[in-house]
Enzyme design. Structure first.
Site, short mmCIF file in Angstrom:
data_model
loop_
_atom_site.label_atom_id
_atom_site.label_comp_id
_atom_site.label_asym_id
_atom_site.label_seq_id
_atom_site.Cartn_x
_atom_site.Cartn_y
_atom_site.Cartn_z
N GLY A 48 8.07 -15.24 43.77
CA GLY A 48 9.07 -14.32 44.30
C GLY A 48 10.31 -14.39 43.44
O GLY A 48 10.55 -15.41 42.77
N GLN A 53 18.81 -13.29 40.92
CA GLN A 53 18.25 -14.32 40.05
C GLN A 53 18.10 -13.83 38.61
O GLN A 53 17.83 -14.63 37.72
CB GLN A 53 16.91 -14.82 40.58
N CYS A 99 12.63 -23.49 43.48
CA CYS A 99 13.33 -22.24 43.17
C CYS A 99 13.45 -22.08 41.67
O CYS A 99 13.78 -23.05 40.96
CB CYS A 99 14.70 -22.28 43.82
N LEU A 100 13.21 -20.87 41.20
CA LEU A 100 13.34 -20.60 39.76
C LEU A 100 14.79 -20.77 39.28
O LEU A 100 15.02 -21.02 38.10
CB LEU A 100 12.85 -19.19 39.44
N HIS A 141 12.79 -17.11 51.75
CA HIS A 141 13.48 -17.65 50.58
C HIS A 141 14.20 -16.53 49.81
O HIS A 141 15.37 -16.65 49.46
CB HIS A 141 12.45 -18.35 49.69
N GLU A 142 13.48 -15.42 49.56
CA GLU A 142 14.07 -14.33 48.78
C GLU A 142 15.16 -13.60 49.56
O GLU A 142 16.18 -13.21 48.99
CB GLU A 142 12.98 -13.36 48.32
N HIS A 145 18.26 -15.55 49.25
CA HIS A 145 18.93 -15.30 47.97
C HIS A 145 19.88 -14.12 48.07
O HIS A 145 21.01 -14.16 47.57
CB HIS A 145 17.92 -15.02 46.86
#
Length: 179
Positions: A48, A53, A99-100, A141-142, A145
């Site tokens: 995701g 991001q 997380c990226l 999670h997204e 963000h």
């Protein structure tokens, strides 16, 4: 695959720590952003990715991950609104999360095992995505963000500090490599 890979913004970058603006124009620029986000997510081996991001202050995320039945789900959600089960019907899934934007470390984080997101696709058509398992975690999670919240913000102070310390150590190690 269409789309160009954009650099992933890292924890501490201001755009990650503030709520994103709603998308108002469902145009070619939005579709190109979604294509770039998919390309960036795949390049980083993610499941995701939210627009902030890749440094874009808009309420849009992409995902490509399995649900609890192992069935792969893929899409883009614009202006998502997250819906979780009522407290009396909520079951928590306590699992590792990463997380990226905080590459490397993971930490255990309990999240509801079912989530629904209402929003729009990149053409402006209304959509609803229901998720279980990893997909439920990804949707939460997204959406976090897009509210300016990272998963580490949901951890205890001790766990958060440990994750950030590991992240900084990995960055220092990478920075020390020649080339």
């Amino acid at each position: 695959m269409a789309g160009r890979v954009r650099p992933i913004t890292l924890v501490g970058t201001p755009v990650l720590h503030q709520p994103c603006r709603p998308v108002e124009d469902f145009d070619t620029t939005l579709r190109e952003l979604a294509d770039d986000m998919f390309a960036s997510m795949y390049e980083a081996d993610g499941v995701g990715l939210a627009a902030n991001q890749v440094g874009v202050d808009l309420r849009v995320f992409v995902y490509d991950c399995p649900d609890d039945d192992g069935e792969r789900q893929k899409g883009a959600v614009v202006n998502p609104v997250l819906e979780l089960p009522a407290l009396e019907n909520r079951r928590l899934d306590d699992d590792d999360e990463g997380c990226l934007s905080v590459p490397g470390p993971h930490a255990r984080l309990a999240r509801p095992d079912h989530a629904t997101v209402h929003g729009f696709d990149v053409t402006g058509r209304p959509l609803t995505v229901e998720g279980t398992g990893l997909l439920a975690r990804c949707l939460q999670h997204e959406t976090d963000h897009l509210e300016g919240r990272l998963y580490i913000d949901r951890l205890s102070a001790r766990s958060r500090k440990k994750v950030l310390k590991e992240f900084e150590a990995l960055r220092a190690e990478a920075d020390a490599l020649p080339g």
